[in-house]
Write a protein that holds these residues in place. Structure first.
Motif, PDB file in Angstrom:
ATOM      1  N   ASP A  37      -6.876  -4.699  -0.145  1.00 39.36           N
ATOM      2  CA  ASP A  37      -6.632  -3.557   0.751  1.00 39.36           C
ATOM      3  C   ASP A  37      -6.956  -3.973   2.193  1.00 39.36           C
ATOM      4  O   ASP A  37      -6.964  -5.167   2.518  1.00 39.36           O
ATOM      5  CB  ASP A  37      -7.463  -2.353   0.261  1.00 39.36           C
ATOM      6  CG  ASP A  37      -6.850  -1.012   0.637  1.00 39.36           C
ATOM      7  OD1 ASP A  37      -6.986  -0.595   1.800  1.00 39.36           O
ATOM      8  OD2 ASP A  37      -6.231  -0.367  -0.237  1.00 39.36           O
ATOM      9  N   ASP A  38      -7.227  -3.013   3.036  1.00 39.67           N
ATOM     10  CA  ASP A  38      -7.432  -3.244   4.480  1.00 39.67           C
ATOM     11  C   ASP A  38      -8.498  -4.321   4.735  1.00 39.67           C
ATOM     12  O   ASP A  38      -9.368  -4.557   3.896  1.00 39.67           O
ATOM     13  CB  ASP A  38      -7.868  -1.914   5.113  1.00 39.67           C
ATOM     14  CG  ASP A  38      -7.591  -1.860   6.603  1.00 39.67           C
ATOM     15  OD1 ASP A  38      -7.171  -2.873   7.178  1.00 39.67           O
ATOM     16  OD2 ASP A  38      -7.789  -0.777   7.185  1.00 39.67           O
ATOM     17  N   CYS A  74      -5.912   1.256   9.425  1.00 38.80           N
ATOM     18  CA  CYS A  74      -6.906   2.339   9.501  1.00 38.80           C
ATOM     19  C   CYS A  74      -8.278   1.812   9.913  1.00 38.80           C
ATOM     20  O   CYS A  74      -9.070   2.534  10.499  1.00 38.80           O
ATOM     21  CB  CYS A  74      -6.984   3.067   8.162  1.00 38.80           C
ATOM     22  SG  CYS A  74      -5.440   3.913   7.755  1.00 38.80           S
ATOM     23  N   MET A  75      -8.570   0.554   9.606  1.00 41.06           N
ATOM     24  CA  MET A  75      -9.852  -0.027  10.025  1.00 41.06           C
ATOM     25  C   MET A  75      -9.673  -0.908  11.256  1.00 41.06           C
ATOM     26  O   MET A  75     -10.495  -1.777  11.542  1.00 41.06           O
ATOM     27  CB  MET A  75     -10.484  -0.817   8.873  1.00 41.06           C
ATOM     28  CG  MET A  75     -10.879   0.035   7.675  1.00 41.06           C
ATOM     29  SD  MET A  75     -12.014   1.401   8.064  1.00 41.06           S
ATOM     30  CE  MET A  75     -13.526   0.491   8.344  1.00 41.06           C
ATOM     31  N   LYS A  79       1.078  -2.605  -0.141  1.00 37.32           N
ATOM     32  CA  LYS A  79       0.594  -1.240   0.096  1.00 37.32           C
ATOM     33  C   LYS A  79       0.705  -0.992   1.594  1.00 37.32           C
ATOM     34  O   LYS A  79       0.155  -1.764   2.393  1.00 37.32           O
ATOM     35  CB  LYS A  79      -0.859  -1.086  -0.364  1.00 37.32           C
ATOM     36  CG  LYS A  79      -1.465   0.255   0.081  1.00 37.32           C
ATOM     37  CD  LYS A  79      -2.862   0.491  -0.475  1.00 37.32           C
ATOM     38  CE  LYS A  79      -3.492   1.729   0.162  1.00 37.32           C
ATOM     39  NZ  LYS A  79      -4.828   2.031  -0.363  1.00 37.32           N
ATOM     40  N   ASP A 120       0.128   1.510   4.695  1.00 39.79           N
ATOM     41  CA  ASP A 120      -0.652   2.670   5.108  1.00 39.79           C
ATOM     42  C   ASP A 120      -0.042   3.341   6.342  1.00 39.79           C
ATOM     43  O   ASP A 120       0.927   2.845   6.919  1.00 39.79           O
ATOM     44  CB  ASP A 120      -2.102   2.227   5.376  1.00 39.79           C
ATOM     45  CG  ASP A 120      -3.118   3.252   4.885  1.00 39.79           C
ATOM     46  OD1 ASP A 120      -2.736   4.405   4.664  1.00 39.79           O
ATOM     47  OD2 ASP A 120      -4.292   2.878   4.743  1.00 39.79           O
ATOM     48  N   TRP A 180      -0.159   9.838   2.462  1.00 37.40           N
ATOM     49  CA  TRP A 180      -1.119  10.941   2.277  1.00 37.40           C
ATOM     50  C   TRP A 180      -0.493  12.305   2.077  1.00 37.40           C
ATOM     51  O   TRP A 180      -1.197  13.322   2.019  1.00 37.40           O
ATOM     52  CB  TRP A 180      -2.131  10.998   3.424  1.00 37.40           C
ATOM     53  CG  TRP A 180      -2.589   9.664   3.899  1.00 37.40           C
ATOM     54  CD1 TRP A 180      -2.905   8.573   3.124  1.00 37.40           C
ATOM     55  CD2 TRP A 180      -2.786   9.236   5.244  1.00 37.40           C
ATOM     56  NE1 TRP A 180      -3.279   7.523   3.906  1.00 37.40           N
ATOM     57  CE2 TRP A 180      -3.233   7.895   5.212  1.00 37.40           C
ATOM     58  CE3 TRP A 180      -2.647   9.867   6.485  1.00 37.40           C
ATOM     59  CZ2 TRP A 180      -3.521   7.168   6.361  1.00 37.40           C
ATOM     60  CZ3 TRP A 180      -2.937   9.145   7.632  1.00 37.40           C
ATOM     61  CH2 TRP A 180      -3.369   7.817   7.563  1.00 37.40           C
ATOM     62  N   ARG A 184       1.690   8.002  -2.210  1.00 37.49           N
ATOM     63  CA  ARG A 184       0.526   8.879  -2.262  1.00 37.49           C
ATOM     64  C   ARG A 184       0.930  10.307  -1.912  1.00 37.49           C
ATOM     65  O   ARG A 184       1.698  10.524  -0.977  1.00 37.49           O
ATOM     66  CB  ARG A 184      -0.529   8.373  -1.284  1.00 37.49           C
ATOM     67  CG  ARG A 184      -1.244   7.104  -1.734  1.00 37.49           C
ATOM     68  CD  ARG A 184      -2.554   7.441  -2.397  1.00 37.49           C
ATOM     69  NE  ARG A 184      -3.417   8.108  -1.438  1.00 37.49           N
ATOM     70  CZ  ARG A 184      -4.204   7.466  -0.568  1.00 37.49           C
ATOM     71  NH1 ARG A 184      -4.277   6.153  -0.570  1.00 37.49           N
ATOM     72  NH2 ARG A 184      -4.958   8.131   0.291  1.00 37.49           N
ATOM     73  N   ASP A 230      -7.342  10.609   1.022  1.00 38.65           N
ATOM     74  CA  ASP A 230      -8.170   9.708   0.217  1.00 38.65           C
ATOM     75  C   ASP A 230      -8.967  10.453  -0.844  1.00 38.65           C
ATOM     76  O   ASP A 230      -9.630  11.453  -0.562  1.00 38.65           O
ATOM     77  CB  ASP A 230      -9.120   8.936   1.136  1.00 38.65           C
ATOM     78  CG  ASP A 230      -8.361   7.946   2.002  1.00 38.65           C
ATOM     79  OD1 ASP A 230      -7.106   7.982   2.003  1.00 38.65           O
ATOM     80  OD2 ASP A 230      -9.016   7.132   2.678  1.00 38.65           O
TER      81      ASP A 230
HETATM   82  C1  GLA Z   1      -6.604   4.756   4.302  1.00 34.36           C
HETATM   83  C2  GLA Z   1      -6.002   4.730   2.897  1.00 34.36           C
HETATM   84  C3  GLA Z   1      -7.006   4.169   1.905  1.00 34.36           C
HETATM   85  C4  GLA Z   1      -7.454   2.778   2.343  1.00 34.36           C
HETATM   86  C5  GLA Z   1      -7.972   2.823   3.763  1.00 34.36           C
HETATM   87  C6  GLA Z   1      -8.237   1.426   4.315  1.00 34.36           C
HETATM   88  O1  GLA Z   1      -7.654   5.666   4.398  1.00 34.36           O
HETATM   89  O2  GLA Z   1      -5.586   6.013   2.510  1.00 34.36           O
HETATM   90  O3  GLA Z   1      -6.459   4.132   0.617  1.00 34.36           O
HETATM   91  O4  GLA Z   1      -6.356   1.903   2.236  1.00 34.36           O
HETATM   92  O5  GLA Z   1      -7.054   3.456   4.651  1.00 34.36           O
HETATM   93  O6  GLA Z   1      -8.579   1.447   5.666  1.00 34.36           O
END
Ligand code: GLA
Length: 385
Positions: A79-80, A127-128, A153, A155, A191, A205, A209
């Protein structure tokens, strides 16, 4: 006369072409992948923003040793927080936590019969706040393909309310993926459900989260169920990962897992596998429940009745002509009798098997009633007779 006729003819052709173009569906991501919901492991709730190649390799050992690979969890998703800046030619690069490089990780996973999933975002930053793919969609898709990535994936950061731009950006990455010619699954993390997603990704999604609580898991299941009609082999509604950090009881994890299976949801474990209790691992490996999730007909369960508020009956049609039926008790403290009526599915007599109890319960016609624990489920396999 002739030039006028010709003009009409050409105008007609152009108009016809315009109408046809508007009616034609946008290029779908029908590349033969994700014919059943993806299964795997994701780094986010295991290691947050500090995934490393060593940690991933340890999880791979655990996936094998704990029998999870054998149960079908075959995609390892970083992931991130893996990315660094772009190089002078604009190629995205991996940071020092993946010092051997992503191709080495991909080769390691492939040798061990796993697929590699990698994260990016439709904006300039993730996101990070790591490098994202905006304006580099085609190049990044090609880089991922060259590295041996099997699953992307994608985002939705940085956050924006510009819906049109979001759709365009996701479609740019989809087209980038298709153009590489490498079979890669495209996982949309936006989301919320939007109508363009089923033609754009293999999974999407339907909420923000998930948290490791009963309330959050129930809410994600219910929201995800609103879009059941869209699920089919090649596209799945994604209520988010299996978040297994110890915030729920074993009964609640069992219920959640059953609800994900009824939903034909992706089964992506997001936890440090070394910390998982045996009870949780047993749930994750249950062949009968996984078979319900992975049934090739690809139907997502819908609610077909209830025995009062919060005592609901859910049904998922299976490729064998059977049904998976869930009797769900949302009550916090009291057990409840919940009834399935064969008439709900137009059935005469039917056989009942309790999936978790691994027991045949007999042949019934009309009503079958079970006592269901608070936050519990009784999961049945119904065979018409
Ligand atoms: C978002 C996504 C999460 C994850 C974070 C990583 O919040 O919805 O599933 O991937 O970013 O930063």
């Amino acid at each position: 006369m002739w030039p006028r006729k010709l003009l009409f003819f050409i105008t007609g052709l152009l108009l016809g072409w315009g109408v046809l173009r508007d009616l034609a569906p946008a290029a779908a991501l029908a590349n033969g992948l994700a014919l059943t919901p993806p299964m795997g492991w994701n780094s986010w709730y295991a290691f947050g923003c500090k995934p490393t190649e060593e940690l991933i390799q340890q999880q791979v050992h655990a996936l094998i040793r704990l029998g999870l690979r054998g149960a079908g969890y075959d995609t390892v998703i970083v992931d991130d927080c893996w990315a660094a800046d772009r190089d002078s030619q604009g190629h995205i690069t991996a940071n020092a936590n993946f010092g051997s490089g992503i191709p080495v990780l991909a080769a390691y996973l492939h040798k061990n019969r796993f697929k590699l999933g990698l994260y990016s975002s439709r904006g300039m930053r993730t996101c990070m706040d790591f490098t994202g793919s905006e304006d580099y969609e085609a190049l990044d898709a090609q880089t991922f393909a060259d590295w041996g990535v099997d699953y992307v994936k994608y985002d939705n950061c940085p956050y924006t309310q510009d819906g049109i731009d979001i759709e365009r950006r996701y479609k740019a990455m989809r087209d980038g993926i298709l153009a590489t010619g490498r079979p890669m699954i495209f996982s949309i993390s936006m989301w919320e459900f939007q109508g363009w997603q089923p033609e754009t990704g293999h999974l999407s999604r339907t909420m923000g989260d998930i948290q490791d609580t009963w309330a959050s898991n129930l809410e994600h299941f219910l929201r995800n169920s609103a879009y059941a009609a869209y699920a089919h082999p090649g596209y799945w509604n994604d209520p988010d990962v299996l978040h297994l950090g110890g915030g729920m009881t074993t009964n609640e994890y069992r219920t959640t897992f059953s609800l994900w299976a009824l939903s034909a949801a992706p089964l992506i474990i997001s936890a440090n596998l070394y910390g998982l209790p045996d009870g949780t691992l047993k749930i994750l490996r249950d062949k009968d429940v996984i078979a319900i999730d992975q049934d090739p007909l690809g139907v997502q369960a819908v609610q077909i009745g209830n025995s009062g508020p919060g005592k609901t009956v859910w049904s998922k049609q299976l490729s064998t002509g059977e049904y998976a039926v869930g009797l769900l008790n949302e009550e916090d403290e009291t057990s409840a009798d919940i009834s399935f009526d064969g008439g709900m599915l137009g059935l005469g007599s039917y056989e009942v098997r309790d999936v978790w109890a691994k027991r045949k319960m007999g042949t019934y016609s009309g009503v079958y009633t079970a006592s269901v624990k608070p936050h519990g489920i009784v999961l049945l396999r119904i065979t018409p007779r």
